[in-house]
Design an enzyme around this catalytic site. Structure first.
Site, PDB file in Angstrom:
ATOM      1  CB  THR A 108     -10.978   4.613  -8.125  1.00  0.00           C
ATOM      2  OG1 THR A 108     -10.425   4.632  -6.713  1.00  0.00           O
ATOM      3  CG2 THR A 108     -12.151   5.492  -8.520  1.00  0.00           C
ATOM      4  N   GLY A 144     -26.417  20.596  13.920  1.00  0.00           N
ATOM      5  CA  GLY A 144     -26.839  19.820  15.012  1.00  0.00           C
ATOM      6  C   GLY A 144     -27.149  18.415  14.737  1.00  0.00           C
ATOM      7  N   GLY A 145     -28.435  18.002  15.330  1.00  0.00           N
ATOM      8  CA  GLY A 145     -28.814  16.535  14.964  1.00  0.00           C
ATOM      9  C   GLY A 145     -29.016  16.328  13.806  1.00  0.00           C
ATOM     10  CG  ASP A 160       4.192  14.717  -8.569  1.00  0.00           C
ATOM     11  OD1 ASP A 160       4.265  14.212  -7.569  1.00  0.00           O
ATOM     12  OD2 ASP A 160       5.340  14.895  -9.315  1.00  0.00           O
ATOM     13  CD  GLU A 186      -5.197  10.570  -6.249  1.00  0.00           C
ATOM     14  OE1 GLU A 186      -4.201  11.163  -6.738  1.00  0.00           O
ATOM     15  OE2 GLU A 186      -6.014  10.438  -7.152  1.00  0.00           O
ATOM     16  N   GLY A 187      -2.166   8.234  -1.655  1.00  0.00           N
ATOM     17  CA  GLY A 187      -0.815   8.095  -0.652  1.00  0.00           C
ATOM     18  C   GLY A 187      -1.414   9.025   0.542  1.00  0.00           C
ATOM     19  N   GLY A 197       0.895  -1.374   0.058  1.00  0.00           N
ATOM     20  CA  GLY A 197      -0.125  -0.132   0.004  1.00  0.00           C
ATOM     21  C   GLY A 197       0.950   1.302  -0.060  1.00  0.00           C
ATOM     22  CB  SER A 198       2.232   3.233   2.686  1.00  0.00           C
ATOM     23  OG  SER A 198       1.106   3.673   3.300  1.00  0.00           O
ATOM     24  CD  GLU A 212      -0.617   9.013   8.518  1.00  0.00           C
ATOM     25  OE1 GLU A 212      -1.221   8.528   7.445  1.00  0.00           O
ATOM     26  OE2 GLU A 212      -1.289   9.227   9.561  1.00  0.00           O
TER      27      GLU A 212
HETATM   28  C1  LIG Z   1     -11.865   4.060  -1.914  1.00  0.00           C
HETATM   29  C2  LIG Z   1     -10.510   3.747  -2.258  1.00  0.00           C
HETATM   30  C3  LIG Z   1     -10.024   4.160  -3.467  1.00  0.00           C
HETATM   31  C4  LIG Z   1      -8.774   3.774  -3.892  1.00  0.00           C
HETATM   32  N1  LIG Z   1      -8.409   3.944  -5.048  1.00  0.00           N
HETATM   33  C5  LIG Z   1      -7.211   3.456  -5.595  1.00  0.00           C
HETATM   34  C6  LIG Z   1      -6.829   3.580  -6.959  1.00  0.00           C
HETATM   35  O1  LIG Z   1      -7.593   3.736  -7.864  1.00  0.00           O
HETATM   36  N2  LIG Z   1      -5.666   2.793  -7.325  1.00  0.00           N
HETATM   37  C7  LIG Z   1      -4.796   2.444  -6.339  1.00  0.00           C
HETATM   38  O2  LIG Z   1      -3.781   1.916  -6.890  1.00  0.00           O
HETATM   39  N3  LIG Z   1      -4.897   2.501  -5.010  1.00  0.00           N
HETATM   40  C8  LIG Z   1      -6.300   2.872  -4.531  1.00  0.00           C
HETATM   41  N4  LIG Z   1      -6.379   2.912  -3.354  1.00  0.00           N
HETATM   42  C9  LIG Z   1      -5.624   2.314  -2.420  1.00  0.00           C
HETATM   43  C10 LIG Z   1      -4.778   3.461  -1.337  1.00  0.00           C
HETATM   44  O3  LIG Z   1      -4.141   4.355  -2.339  1.00  0.00           O
HETATM   45  C11 LIG Z   1      -4.164   2.768  -0.258  1.00  0.00           C
HETATM   46  O4  LIG Z   1      -5.236   2.405   0.538  1.00  0.00           O
HETATM   47  C12 LIG Z   1      -3.280   3.773   0.485  1.00  0.00           C
HETATM   48  O5  LIG Z   1      -2.082   4.212  -0.139  1.00  0.00           O
HETATM   49  C13 LIG Z   1      -2.913   3.255   1.872  1.00  0.00           C
HETATM   50  O6  LIG Z   1      -2.502   1.944   1.589  1.00  0.00           O
HETATM   51  P1  LIG Z   1      -2.972   0.937   2.597  1.00  0.00           P
HETATM   52  O7  LIG Z   1      -4.260   0.827   2.740  1.00  0.00           O
HETATM   53  O8  LIG Z   1      -2.278  -0.520   2.222  1.00  0.00           O
HETATM   54  O9  LIG Z   1      -2.252   1.238   3.885  1.00  0.00           O
HETATM   55  P2  LIG Z   1      -0.979   0.986   4.642  1.00  0.00           P
HETATM   56  O10 LIG Z   1       0.268   1.200   3.784  1.00  0.00           O
HETATM   57  O11 LIG Z   1      -0.914  -0.555   5.107  1.00  0.00           O
HETATM   58  O12 LIG Z   1      -0.954   1.931   6.004  1.00  0.00           O
HETATM   59  C14 LIG Z   1      -1.436   1.820   7.033  1.00  0.00           C
HETATM   60  C15 LIG Z   1      -1.313   2.873   8.198  1.00  0.00           C
HETATM   61  O13 LIG Z   1       0.216   2.974   8.433  1.00  0.00           O
HETATM   62  C16 LIG Z   1       0.613   4.206   7.781  1.00  0.00           C
HETATM   63  N5  LIG Z   1       2.022   4.056   7.363  1.00  0.00           N
HETATM   64  C17 LIG Z   1       2.530   3.231   6.450  1.00  0.00           C
HETATM   65  N6  LIG Z   1       3.794   3.264   6.281  1.00  0.00           N
HETATM   66  C18 LIG Z   1       4.244   4.527   6.983  1.00  0.00           C
HETATM   67  C19 LIG Z   1       5.544   5.086   7.100  1.00  0.00           C
HETATM   68  N7  LIG Z   1       6.586   4.907   6.504  1.00  0.00           N
HETATM   69  N8  LIG Z   1       5.311   6.060   8.019  1.00  0.00           N
HETATM   70  C20 LIG Z   1       4.304   6.339   8.857  1.00  0.00           C
HETATM   71  N9  LIG Z   1       3.202   5.845   8.666  1.00  0.00           N
HETATM   72  C21 LIG Z   1       3.177   5.049   7.515  1.00  0.00           C
HETATM   73  C22 LIG Z   1      -0.194   4.773   6.809  1.00  0.00           C
HETATM   74  O14 LIG Z   1      -0.233   6.125   6.518  1.00  0.00           O
HETATM   75  C23 LIG Z   1      -1.601   4.130   7.531  1.00  0.00           C
HETATM   76  O15 LIG Z   1      -1.900   5.249   8.487  1.00  0.00           O
HETATM   77  C24 LIG Z   1      -7.652   3.148  -2.789  1.00  0.00           C
HETATM   78  C25 LIG Z   1      -8.108   2.889  -1.484  1.00  0.00           C
HETATM   79  C26 LIG Z   1      -9.450   3.366  -1.420  1.00  0.00           C
HETATM   80  C27 LIG Z   1      -9.819   3.048   0.075  1.00  0.00           C
END
Ligand SMILES: Cc1cc2nc3c(=O)[nH]c(=O)nc-3n(C[C@H](O)[C@H](O)[C@H](O)COP(=O)(O)OP(=O)(O)OC[C@H]3O[C@@H](n4cnc5c(N)ncnc54)[C@H](O)[C@@H]3O)c2cc1C
Length: 397
Positions: free
Chosen positions: A160, A354-355, A243, A378-379, A133-134, A382
């Protein structure tokens, strides 16, 4: 460098046309779309016919040629009406169209960019995986060389437009050990390719008009013409797209904040408690003033970033290293502040209701559910702070 901040008459006219279209076509269906949790096919088709899925694309490639400023005007106006429609346009344009324009060969532009910009085809972008993910460079979906092409195998998530897209830009690992530096490649995969299918679609807290889909790649064979940019440069492709996406997300948040503030103001001036409209109480006025301040600041930030992106142009080979770094930092700043300010503004606007603000079906209740994702996708914020801090340590303020 001079600093001008005004829209041209053409940009103002475009804003007015978009606003009228959204009031006529989109606003009336939003509540039912949210309730039924369905992709708004009919309004998306109408927006495609208006050219709204190719706003920043030059006219020679089928777009409206209005640049990133025009694109942010579009998303600001959509954001005032519905966050789902903004996310659908954003996933297609920022994340699908931008990399095609930046890195596509003339052949790829003809085949994929022109129909996407004309609104004949819908795009999606797929980076995220269950284990990545991240840490988005740690992609596991494998791209194995196979004759003159590639065989792709793996599972992507949270895409998406994933259910509806005609083409998905998929990041896969040509060499997982290399990670983001040479190990990730971008592939253009069309719906219907053997082995390429849509899996589970997520139920979500908000953005009920969007699909958030799993994509399954089961030995999908593709030729070299489906590689976007060079083998191993997929991470650059993704970051160039993000970006643009982060600034356009800021524009949509700006629209959402204005809608929430407008609703809160109107409600406060009409709701009487203790014999006075609640807008007469300083506690309420200060909330409204804080909203107006964030909106004012964000408007300057979004259009400054968009104008900078227009000045740089869409050909990455012409960007200097420092220009690229500044663009990436500015996009991270806009995304992070926009999403946090939008959450705060919408939360306070709900509080003023309010409510009633907690009752299912009110616009502010939907806005509250829709806004939260902007701090995550989009990232995450954090990760935006990681991007900003790294650049700060490298280039200084
Ligand atoms: C509705 C929706 C639409 C999306 N659309 C797309 C899309 O079109 N295409 C696509 O590719 N992705 C898409 N995503 C994915 C989205 O970009 C990821 O969910 C997001 O980047 C976070 O990844 P993760 O969910 O694996 O969380 P994780 O990476 O597991 O993160 C969990 C927590 O740990 C924190 N964390 C992780 N690493 C660090 C670090 N080094 N320092 C500090 N904190 C950290 C994160 O900030 C977060 O709070 C979508 C997600 C959703 C929910």
């Amino acid at each position: 460098m001079g600093f001008e901040f005004s829209f041209t008459p053409d940009q103002e006219a475009f804003r007015e046309a978009v606003r009228a279209f959204l009031e006529r076509e989109v606003r009336p269906i939003v509540a039912a779309m949210d309730e039924s949790e369905t992709f708004p096919t009919a309004t998306v088709r109408k927006m495609q016919a208006e050219g709204y899925f190719g706003v920043p694309v030059p006219e020679e490639y089928g777009g409206l040629g209005l640049g990133k400023v025009g694109y942010c005007i579009l998303l600001e106006e959509i954001g005032k009406v519905d966050a789902s429609h903004a996310a659908i346009v954003g996933a297609h344009t920022s994340l699908g169209v931008t990399p095609l324009l930046a890195y596509g060969t003339e052949e790829q532009k003809k085949r994929w960019l022109v129909p996407a910009a004309k609104g004949e085809k819908l795009l999606a972008f797929s980076l995220t995986e269950p284990g990545s993910g991240s840490d988005s460079g740690a992609v596991h979906t494998a791209a194995q060389p196979d004759g003159d092409g590639w065989t792709l195998t793996g599972t992507k998530i949270y895409v998406t437009n994933g259910q509806e897209a005609d083409t998905v830009l998929v990041m896969a690992a040509n060499d997982a050990k290399k990670g983001p530096s040479g190990g990730v490649t971008a592939f253009l995969l069309d719906r219907g390719l053997p082995g390429f299918s849509v899996g589970r679609c997520e139920k979500k807290m908000g953005l009920h008009g969007t699909s958030t889909a799993e994509l399954i790649l089961d030995h999908v064979h593709v030729g070299p013409e489906r590689v976007l940019h060079e083998v191993g440069k997929g991470f650059h492709v993704a970051m160039t797209a993000l970006d643009v996406g982060r600034v356009s997300l800021g524009a949509a948040s700006l629209g959402g904040m204005q809608a929430a503030c407008g609703e809160a103001l109107a409600f406060a001036q009409n709701r009487t408690q203790f014999g006075l409209p609640i807008s007469e109480y300083e506690a309420i006025q200060f909330k409204l003033a804080d909203m107006a301040m964030s909106i004012h600041a964000l408007r300057l930030m979004v259009y400054h970033a968009a104008a900078n992106q227009d000045r740089l142009g869409s050909d990455p080979s012409k960007w200097g290293r420092l220009e690229r770094a500044a663009k990436t930092r500015e996009a991270a700043v806009v995304k992070c502040l926009a999403s946090e300010w939008a959450s705060d503004v919408i939360d306070e606007a709900l509080q003023i209701h309010g409510g009633l603000g907690y009752i299912r079906g009110t616009p502010i209740e939907r806005a509250y559910r829709d806004a939260r994702i902007s701090e995550i996708f989009e990232g995450t914020n954090e990760i935006q702070r990681v991007v900003i801090a790294r650049d700060l340590m490298s280039r200084g303020l």
